[in-house]
Design an enzyme around this catalytic site. Structure first.
Site, PDB file in Angstrom:
ATOM      1  N   GLU A 112       0.822  -1.214   0.000  1.00 16.02           N
ATOM      2  CA  GLU A 112       0.000   0.000   0.000  1.00 16.02           C
ATOM      3  C   GLU A 112       0.857   1.266   0.000  1.00 16.02           C
ATOM      4  O   GLU A 112       0.487   2.265  -0.624  1.00 16.02           O
ATOM      5  CB  GLU A 112      -0.952  -0.033   1.201  1.00 16.02           C
ATOM      6  CG  GLU A 112      -2.016  -1.100   1.050  1.00 16.02           C
ATOM      7  CD  GLU A 112      -2.876  -1.287   2.288  1.00 16.02           C
ATOM      8  OE1 GLU A 112      -4.101  -1.318   2.158  1.00 16.02           O
ATOM      9  OE2 GLU A 112      -2.299  -1.411   3.400  1.00 16.02           O
ATOM     10  N   GLU A 132      -3.823  -9.532   4.615  1.00 12.94           N
ATOM     11  CA  GLU A 132      -4.650  -9.005   5.710  1.00 12.94           C
ATOM     12  C   GLU A 132      -5.819  -9.900   6.112  1.00 12.94           C
ATOM     13  O   GLU A 132      -6.101 -10.069   7.310  1.00 12.94           O
ATOM     14  CB  GLU A 132      -5.185  -7.604   5.350  1.00 12.94           C
ATOM     15  CG  GLU A 132      -4.195  -6.471   5.570  1.00 12.94           C
ATOM     16  CD  GLU A 132      -3.261  -6.264   4.393  1.00 12.94           C
ATOM     17  OE1 GLU A 132      -2.576  -5.234   4.350  1.00 12.94           O
ATOM     18  OE2 GLU A 132      -3.224  -7.140   3.496  1.00 12.94           O
TER      19      GLU A 132
END
Length: 241
Positions: A112, A132
């Site tokens: 990210e 995640e």
């Protein structure tokens, strides 16, 4: 005895390029609050330096970043610095051109952070992943908002839901990264940064602003929408640790 180097380093080159290096290799450059604050500080320093026209964000040959420091997260620490957000970079509003140089892994928040940059240069051996959901969390710092706006949402869902390893070649084929380097991604990114630094700064900044404006129309609403889901997942995630 020499003092240990800080977890983020800053170099100012004479050719109009600044380099920010994630320097916590023993923790695979997992981002904690200290690193987030330093990234924020160095990005602002480069942004305010009239001689700097492009910034390279890099790690080490073995690892760009493994993402958020999970140990620190378990202890209640979030590597979020306002207004730039996660890692001191995810919501940064920079005029200068920012290039991620990915050698090694870029997992979760590390991916990210790279997506928050304008360009991503990756070594052919680089690997990407969003792990995640396996931790009961959501890739909420750009994974769920930026990735589907830049590549096929079906492919983005595959990556986000399975958490599988993505090679640099696959990432490039789907448009998730800008280019692949056969050698060091850092050196390739520096070469790109120098090329940009020798162009008209106004023209470069205009191109970035126009392209970013279009992307923001897709990304910003998703960042807002996802927040309630993120908070639910974060509170429930403790059973995964």
């Amino acid at each position: 005895m020499n003092d240990p180097l800080p977890p983020v380093l800053y170099e100012r080159h004479d050719d109009g390029v600044a380099v920010i290096t994630l320097n916590r290799p023993e923790k695979k450059n997992a981002i904690n609050l200290e690193m987030a604050r330093l990234i924020q500080t160095y990005l602002q320093q480069a942004e305010q330096d009239d001689a700097i026209r492009a910034i390279v964000l890099t790690g080490h040959p073995e690892v760009f970043s493994a993402g958020m420091d999970i140990k620190a997260f378990r202890q209640g620490e979030l590597p979020v610095v306002e207004p730039e957000g996660f890692g001191g970079i995810v919501h940064a509003q920079l005029v200068k051109i920012l290039i991620a140089a990915v050698d090694g892994m870029a997992f979760g928040g590390g991916f990210e952070i790279a997506l928050a940059c304008d360009l991503i240069v990756a070594n052919r051996s680089a690997r990407f992943s969003f792990p995640e959901t396996g931790l009961g969390l959501i890739a909420a710092q750009g994974g769920c908002s930026r990735l589907p706006a830049r590549i096929s949402p079906y492919v983005a869902l595959d990556w986000l839901l399975t958490g599988r390893l993505i090679t640099a070649e696959e990432a490039w084929q789907h448009g998730a990264i800008s280019r692949i380097s056969e050698g060091s991604a850092r050196e390739e990114a520096l070469s790109v940064a120098r090329q940009i630094a020798h162009k008209s700064p106004l023209a470069s900044q205009a191109v970035k602003a126009i392209v970013r404006h279009g992307l923001t129309q897709h990304e910003a609403p998703t960042f807002d929408y996802q927040q309630a889901w993120v908070e639910q997942a974060r509170h429930a995630a403790t059973k995964f640790f």
